[in-house]
Motif scaffolding. Structure first.
Motif, mmCIF file in Angstrom:
data_model
loop_
_atom_site.group_PDB
_atom_site.id
_atom_site.type_symbol
_atom_site.label_atom_id
_atom_site.label_comp_id
_atom_site.label_asym_id
_atom_site.label_seq_id
_atom_site.Cartn_x
_atom_site.Cartn_y
_atom_site.Cartn_z
ATOM 1 N N PHE A 295 25.100 -38.250 -53.042
ATOM 2 C CA PHE A 295 26.469 -37.789 -52.823
ATOM 3 C C PHE A 295 27.327 -38.799 -52.045
ATOM 4 O O PHE A 295 28.394 -39.194 -52.512
ATOM 5 C CB PHE A 295 26.451 -36.445 -52.089
ATOM 6 N N HIS A 296 26.872 -39.203 -50.868
ATOM 7 C CA HIS A 296 27.672 -40.103 -50.032
ATOM 8 C C HIS A 296 27.923 -41.435 -50.745
ATOM 9 O O HIS A 296 29.047 -41.947 -50.720
ATOM 10 C CB HIS A 296 26.962 -40.346 -48.703
ATOM 11 N N ARG A 297 26.911 -41.970 -51.373
ATOM 12 C CA ARG A 297 27.054 -43.263 -52.060
ATOM 13 C C ARG A 297 28.095 -43.202 -53.166
ATOM 14 O O ARG A 297 28.779 -44.192 -53.449
ATOM 15 C CB ARG A 297 25.700 -43.690 -52.630
ATOM 16 N N GLN B 73 24.544 -31.355 -46.038
ATOM 17 C CA GLN B 73 25.840 -31.603 -45.406
ATOM 18 C C GLN B 73 25.853 -32.932 -44.664
ATOM 19 O O GLN B 73 26.801 -33.715 -44.777
ATOM 20 C CB GLN B 73 26.172 -30.464 -44.442
ATOM 21 N N ALA B 74 24.787 -33.190 -43.881
ATOM 22 C CA ALA B 74 24.738 -34.418 -43.081
ATOM 23 C C ALA B 74 24.677 -35.656 -43.969
ATOM 24 O O ALA B 74 25.364 -36.655 -43.713
ATOM 25 C CB ALA B 74 23.537 -34.375 -42.147
ATOM 26 N N GLY B 75 23.860 -35.617 -45.011
ATOM 27 C CA GLY B 75 23.719 -36.771 -45.895
ATOM 28 C C GLY B 75 24.969 -37.043 -46.707
ATOM 29 O O GLY B 75 25.373 -38.200 -46.883
ATOM 30 N N ALA B 76 25.594 -35.966 -47.205
ATOM 31 C CA ALA B 76 26.802 -36.144 -48.005
ATOM 32 C C ALA B 76 27.953 -36.695 -47.161
ATOM 33 O O ALA B 76 28.709 -37.560 -47.607
ATOM 34 C CB ALA B 76 27.205 -34.816 -48.642
ATOM 35 N N MET C 119 18.118 -38.143 -49.785
ATOM 36 C CA MET C 119 18.521 -37.745 -51.139
ATOM 37 C C MET C 119 20.015 -37.430 -51.185
ATOM 38 O O MET C 119 20.737 -37.888 -52.078
ATOM 39 C CB MET C 119 17.709 -36.522 -51.579
ATOM 40 N N ALA C 120 20.492 -36.653 -50.191
ATOM 41 C CA ALA C 120 21.916 -36.305 -50.157
ATOM 42 C C ALA C 120 22.774 -37.550 -49.943
ATOM 43 O O ALA C 120 23.859 -37.678 -50.532
ATOM 44 C CB ALA C 120 22.165 -35.285 -49.053
ATOM 45 N N ALA C 121 22.287 -38.469 -49.113
ATOM 46 C CA ALA C 121 23.050 -39.700 -48.849
ATOM 47 C C ALA C 121 23.171 -40.558 -50.097
ATOM 48 O O ALA C 121 24.252 -41.068 -50.423
ATOM 49 C CB ALA C 121 22.375 -40.492 -47.725
ATOM 50 N N SER D 171 26.098 -30.799 -58.477
ATOM 51 C CA SER D 171 26.559 -32.191 -58.433
ATOM 52 C C SER D 171 25.479 -33.186 -58.818
ATOM 53 O O SER D 171 25.775 -34.310 -59.236
ATOM 54 C CB SER D 171 27.076 -32.529 -57.027
ATOM 55 N N LEU D 172 24.218 -32.791 -58.676
ATOM 56 C CA LEU D 172 23.130 -33.727 -58.958
ATOM 57 C C LEU D 172 23.050 -34.102 -60.439
ATOM 58 O O LEU D 172 22.692 -35.227 -60.783
ATOM 59 C CB LEU D 172 21.791 -33.145 -58.502
ATOM 60 N N THR D 173 23.382 -33.151 -61.312
ATOM 61 C CA THR D 173 23.242 -33.413 -62.750
ATOM 62 C C THR D 173 24.092 -34.588 -63.219
ATOM 63 O O THR D 173 23.564 -35.522 -63.842
ATOM 64 C CB THR D 173 23.568 -32.150 -63.563
#
Length: 423
Positions: A274-276, A52-55, A269-271, A291-293
């Protein structure tokens, strides 16, 4: 100087100075307790908050991960010191010094915390089985129960076997996130900046910061660590106990540094994934996996699933051991491992059977842990500040002050998190 007792057997004394190589070899018997306790810091609750934080905020909250890890090192060092200095666990010491009604209240709250902890870890592992193998969540829960039972059964063969397996599982999770970083290709200059420069961006970032901290410092890890060190290596003099404690601090520094790097890697990893790419609203473990795929490829999502599964299995096993230490310490009753496993997994299996949303269950378990945390932290600081209890290992005043400030901050942030969840 008298010899130390190691796992019931006499060992060499620690008095004579030796070459550097001897010191490295001498450290090895002391490694282990912190590696077991550190599993609590990379459980599925940590994965959920990091995603959640990274996304949502990219790498902005990395400094919270660093600060939380430093706070955890201090807290776990105090927990380990209790076992070394007194020969009692924190739960046993509480039973010896507090009135019986207080002891019963502490046991009840701590027992509920152990169940809440296992709820998050058990469900996380069950989700891992579901994502990787397509199993229904209930069957994933059954497999989780079987595998964690096999892991904790290793305790019968000696604590070294269990420590070795837990350490290997920690290494697997760490390697999975190293691989995720390779796929994600983060901006390392940005990562370094946000690790040391505190920043927040409104109420939501504050709540996620509180969630990261709340998912890091956990009551069951405090009780467990004090139990792991109480009779593992016994010092007969103040000098020996101080030496044991110095080695244990090194154990803590190594184990929790690894756990801290894993936590940081989760958020990075999440940043990067997802965020990028503008996926700011990824808020669940299942959503992150799916979402990773398209973003990083199917291999990245499979590695994420493996890390989740291994994290859930290992942390669930450690949660069972913590529950055993809590029950034995407060009640002087050591339940059979099968019964202990049944007690801690029952709420998780009930949640799965009732079809409760797994992510909501993870959030509610973290709220329960927030309520229980003061029942571990406050006695921990009080006991370790008393010379008549700790002897020469009593806290320095600055240590007590720092631990008190850390405890106050953790409790205030947990209150903020609880209020937000129910308002």
């Amino acid at each position: 100087m008298e010899s130390l007792t190691y796992a019931g057997q006499p060992s060499d004394t620690l008095a004579a100075p030796q070459p550097r190589r001897w010191l490295l070899v001498r450290l090895l018997p002391f490694l282990g307790p912190a590696f077991v306790a550190s599993i609590a810091y990379i459980d599925p609750g940590n994965i959920a908050t990091a995603v959640q934080a990274g996304a949502r905020f990219g790498t902005m909250l990395l400094w919270v991960v660093v600060a939380s890890n430093l706070a955890a090192m201090l807290i776990q060092a105090l927990a380990a010191k209790i076992g070394i200095a007194t020969g009692y666990s924190l739960a046993e010491l509480s039973r010896e010094h507090f009135p019986l009604p207080v002891v019963w209240l502490m046991w009840l709250v701590s027992e509920l915390a152990a169940m809440a902890t296992d709820l998050a870890e058990f469900i996380g592992a069950a989700i891992g089985f579901q994502l990787l193998f397509g199993l229904p969540l209930l069957w994933g829960g059954v497999l989780t129960a079987v595998v964690t039972w096999l892991i904790i059964s290793l305790e019968r063969r000696g604590f070294r076997h269990l420590e070795a397996v837990i350490s290997v599982l920690l290494a697997v999770v760490a390697l999975c996130y190293v691989a995720e970083l390779v796929f994600g290709r983060p901006d390392w200059a940005e990562v370094g900046f946000h690790m040391v420069v505190p920043q927040l961006a409104g109420t939501e970032s504050l709540l996620l910061a509180a969630g990261i901290l709340g998912a890091t410092v956990m009551p069951h890890a405090i009780f467990l660590h004090s139990a792991l060190t109480q009779r593992r290596i016994v010092g007969h003099t103040d000098a020996e106990r101080r030496t044991i404690y110095r080695y244990e601090v090194i154990d803590i520094a190594i184990a929790l540094s690894i756990a801290g790097l894993v936590n940081a890697a989760m958020l990075i990893m999440a940043a990067t994934a997802f965020h990028r790419h503008g996926f700011y609203d990824v808020a669940t473990i299942e959503g992150a996996y799916q979402s990773l795929t398209p973003l990083l490829g199917s291999v990245a999502s499979q590695i994420f699933g493996i890390a989740l599964l291994v994290s859930g299995l290992s942390s669930s096993a450690v949660g069972t051991l913590a529950g055993q230490a809590i029950m034995q310490g407060f009640l002087h009753w050591e339940a059979p491992l099968w019964l202990r496993r049944l007690i801690t997994m029952a709420p998780a299996m009930l949640v799965i059977a009732l079809g409760v949303d797994p992510t909501n269950a993870l959030v509610l378990s973290q709220v329960a842990l927030s309520f229980a945390l003061p029942f571990a932290l406050i006695p921990l600081i009080w006991f370790t500040s008393q010379r008549r209890i700790m002897g020469s290992l009593r806290n320095q005043r600055v240590t007590t002050l720092l631990a008190s400030v850390v405890t106050l901050v953790i409790m205030l942030l947990n209150v903020v998190l609880i209020v937000q969840e129910f308002m």
